[in-house]
Design an enzyme around this catalytic site. Structure first.
Site, PDB file in Angstrom:
ATOM      1  N   GLU A  35       0.826  -1.209   0.000  1.00  0.00           N
ATOM      2  CA  GLU A  35       0.000   0.000   0.000  1.00  0.00           C
ATOM      3  C   GLU A  35       0.863   1.264   0.000  1.00  0.00           C
ATOM      4  O   GLU A  35       0.437   2.320  -0.438  1.00  0.00           O
ATOM      5  CB  GLU A  35      -0.947  -0.016   1.216  1.00  0.00           C
ATOM      6  CG  GLU A  35      -2.337   0.485   0.874  1.00  0.00           C
ATOM      7  CD  GLU A  35      -3.345   0.345   2.013  1.00  0.00           C
ATOM      8  OE1 GLU A  35      -2.946   0.190   3.183  1.00  0.00           O
ATOM      9  OE2 GLU A  35      -4.554   0.424   1.732  1.00  0.00           O
ATOM     10  N   HIS A  47       6.772 -26.480  -0.352  1.00  0.00           N
ATOM     11  CA  HIS A  47       6.060 -27.523  -1.098  1.00  0.00           C
ATOM     12  C   HIS A  47       5.055 -26.909  -2.066  1.00  0.00           C
ATOM     13  O   HIS A  47       4.138 -27.572  -2.532  1.00  0.00           O
ATOM     14  CB  HIS A  47       5.352 -28.475  -0.131  1.00  0.00           C
ATOM     15  CG  HIS A  47       6.318 -29.152   0.795  1.00  0.00           C
ATOM     16  ND1 HIS A  47       6.814 -30.402   0.548  1.00  0.00           N
ATOM     17  CD2 HIS A  47       6.925 -28.720   1.927  1.00  0.00           C
ATOM     18  CE1 HIS A  47       7.671 -30.723   1.509  1.00  0.00           C
ATOM     19  NE2 HIS A  47       7.757 -29.722   2.360  1.00  0.00           N
ATOM     20  N   LYS A 105     -13.632   1.192  -4.412  1.00  0.00           N
ATOM     21  CA  LYS A 105     -14.662   1.626  -3.455  1.00  0.00           C
ATOM     22  C   LYS A 105     -15.751   2.401  -4.187  1.00  0.00           C
ATOM     23  O   LYS A 105     -16.938   2.212  -3.951  1.00  0.00           O
ATOM     24  CB  LYS A 105     -14.039   2.536  -2.380  1.00  0.00           C
ATOM     25  CG  LYS A 105     -13.245   1.782  -1.342  1.00  0.00           C
ATOM     26  CD  LYS A 105     -12.827   2.731  -0.226  1.00  0.00           C
ATOM     27  CE  LYS A 105     -11.795   2.102   0.665  1.00  0.00           C
ATOM     28  NZ  LYS A 105     -11.165   3.049   1.577  1.00  0.00           N
TER      29      LYS A 105
END
Ligand code: PA5
Length: 426
Positions: A283, A304, A417
């Protein structure tokens, strides 16, 4: 490491880069940006550097208020719910998951996603239990904690009186804003979210400290670790500051062939620290078409899975390992009565095996052409964790400045948003 500094940067795996003339030149050229950083909070016109001022964050009155409320919660709650998203819960969750000793109250998280399955599961978990909640939102417009709080309020109204609810709800928000006013009206315990501290830099402020104190971790120890590191940084020159060397290295490599940085660790307790770190750098730096893509790997499990890509996928990676030098506990490998073909482990402890996996992984990834740095912490405790948070916050600030972005805004997240709110009719 110095006596009171539990963190150090090991660049021995990339000696040839660190000692090259071009890196030295790059570091020298960064002096104008890096040198003023350490004292910059003293003249913080943009009001974004409050997280650097540890003395202000550990004001005695505030710490006592947090400790007293935490004591009450520890004595009375079965479950403590942290309601917040992003920086508002990421730091406390990282600390709690790293150091949690499994004591009561159980700490759970809400207001960090919109999954009805998850919310339903949490509501089932708290049914019939004594609960306290901490709602954390700098800007009380964020949908997830707003919705989470509403759902929890509705549940609490069904089981507690108004008076009991006011005792059980703690809010952390901006003075003067809606959450603050609501808290005054309803009599909730209110903690100020410092104006000069952004979410992802807030773990050592009231934002992170309240939930951390509830978990039983010493917040004074955490702050004193961070303070010792701050004072250490103030006493050394920019080119000796390892957080700056790390920040410079990230930029140096990203101007060459590195696009992705992986934070890796062999300590399972650090998995939410990894998430905190990803948010901090993602961010802060992912702007203007720039920035390393941050990700994190929890080893040995991820060996893995992502181990394959890291060893042999596209060669554009740097890997930053956090190495906890001394483990808090160790376990002997038990002898076996049956032939299970694992007798080669008989002389090892689990920590010894983990260390072999760690050393082998570094060697292999280095052979695979990954640029590797190590960040060593002497022990996983509140003091070291306080330093680790502060170290990365400083390095992120420095790295963002070197990159030429504002590490304290996040305008990019407004786009989704806007579209979501359009659909919701807001
Ligand atoms: O780091 C940040 O500033 C963000 O991740 C915020 O913490 C997050 O968006 C939550 O914001 P708020 O505390 O206003 O609900």
């Amino acid at each position: 490491m110095r006596d009171n500094i539990n963190i150090s940067l090991d660049t021995s795996y990339i000696k040839e880069i660190i000692s090259s003339e071009s890196f030295e030149k790059y570091l020298n050229e960064s002096k104008g940006i890096l040198e003023p950083i350490i004292c910059s909070y003293k003249d913080d016109k943009e009001k974004v550097l409050g997280w650097m001022d540890i003395d202000k964050l550990q004001e005695e009155e505030l710490i006592k208020k947090i400790e007293a409320k935490a004591k009450e919660i520890r004595e009375n709650a079965d479950v403590f719910i942290v309601v917040g998203v992003g920086g508002s819960n990421g730091g406390s969750r990282a600390a709690i998951e790293a150091l949690y000793k499994g004591e009561d109250p159980k700490i759970i998280y809400m207001g960090n996603n919109l999954s009805p399955n998850y919310i339903n599961h949490m509501l089932k978990k708290i049914k019939g239990k004594s609960i306290y909640i901490n709602v954390i939102a700098k800007n009380f417009e964020t949908l997830e904690p707003g919705l989470g709080f509403r759902i929890l309020r509705s549940y609490m109204e069904s089981v507690y009186s108004k008076e009991e609810m006011s005792k059980r709800i703690i809010t952390t928000g901006t003075i003067g804003e809606r959450l603050y006013k609501l808290s005054i009206e309803e009599g909730y315990t209110f903690l100020p979210f410092p104006v000069e501290v952004g979410g992802r830099y807030s773990v050592l402020s009231s934002v992170g400290l309240m939930p951390i104190a509830v978990s039983g971790i010493s917040i004074r120890e955490m702050l004193s670790g961070a303070k010792a590191l701050k004072e250490h940084f103030e006493s050394i020159s920019y080119d000796k500051n390892e957080a700056f060397i790390y920040a410079t290295l990230r930029n140096y490599l990203s101007e060459r062939d590195v696009d992705i940085e992986i934070l890796s660790y062999f300590e399972h307790g650090l998995r939410y620290f990894g998430k905190w770190w990803v948010q901090l750098f993602g961010e802060s730096e992912g702007k203007d078409n720039k920035g390393l893509f941050p990700s994190s790997c929890n080893y040995s499990e991820d060996l893995h899975a992502m181990g394959q890509y890291i060893q042999s996928g596209k060669r554009n990676l740097m890997e930053t390992f956090i190495d906890v030098i001394e483990n808090n506990v160790d376990i002997d490998v038990p002898k076996s009565n049956i032939e299970d073909k694992f007798d080669y482990l008989n002389s090892f402890t689990v920590d010894g095996i983990n260390r072999c996996a760690y050393e082998g992984t570094i060697e292999a990834h280095k052979d695979g052409g990954v640029s590797i740095v190590n960040i060593n912490i002497s022990k996983l405790n509140a003091y070291s964790l306080g330093q680790l948070f502060y170290w990365f916050e400083i390095s992120c600030y420095a790295s963002g400045k070197l990159l030429g972005v504002n590490p304290f805004d996040q305008m990019g997240v407004e786009n989704y948003k806007k579209r979501m709110f359009e659909r919701l009719g807001k």
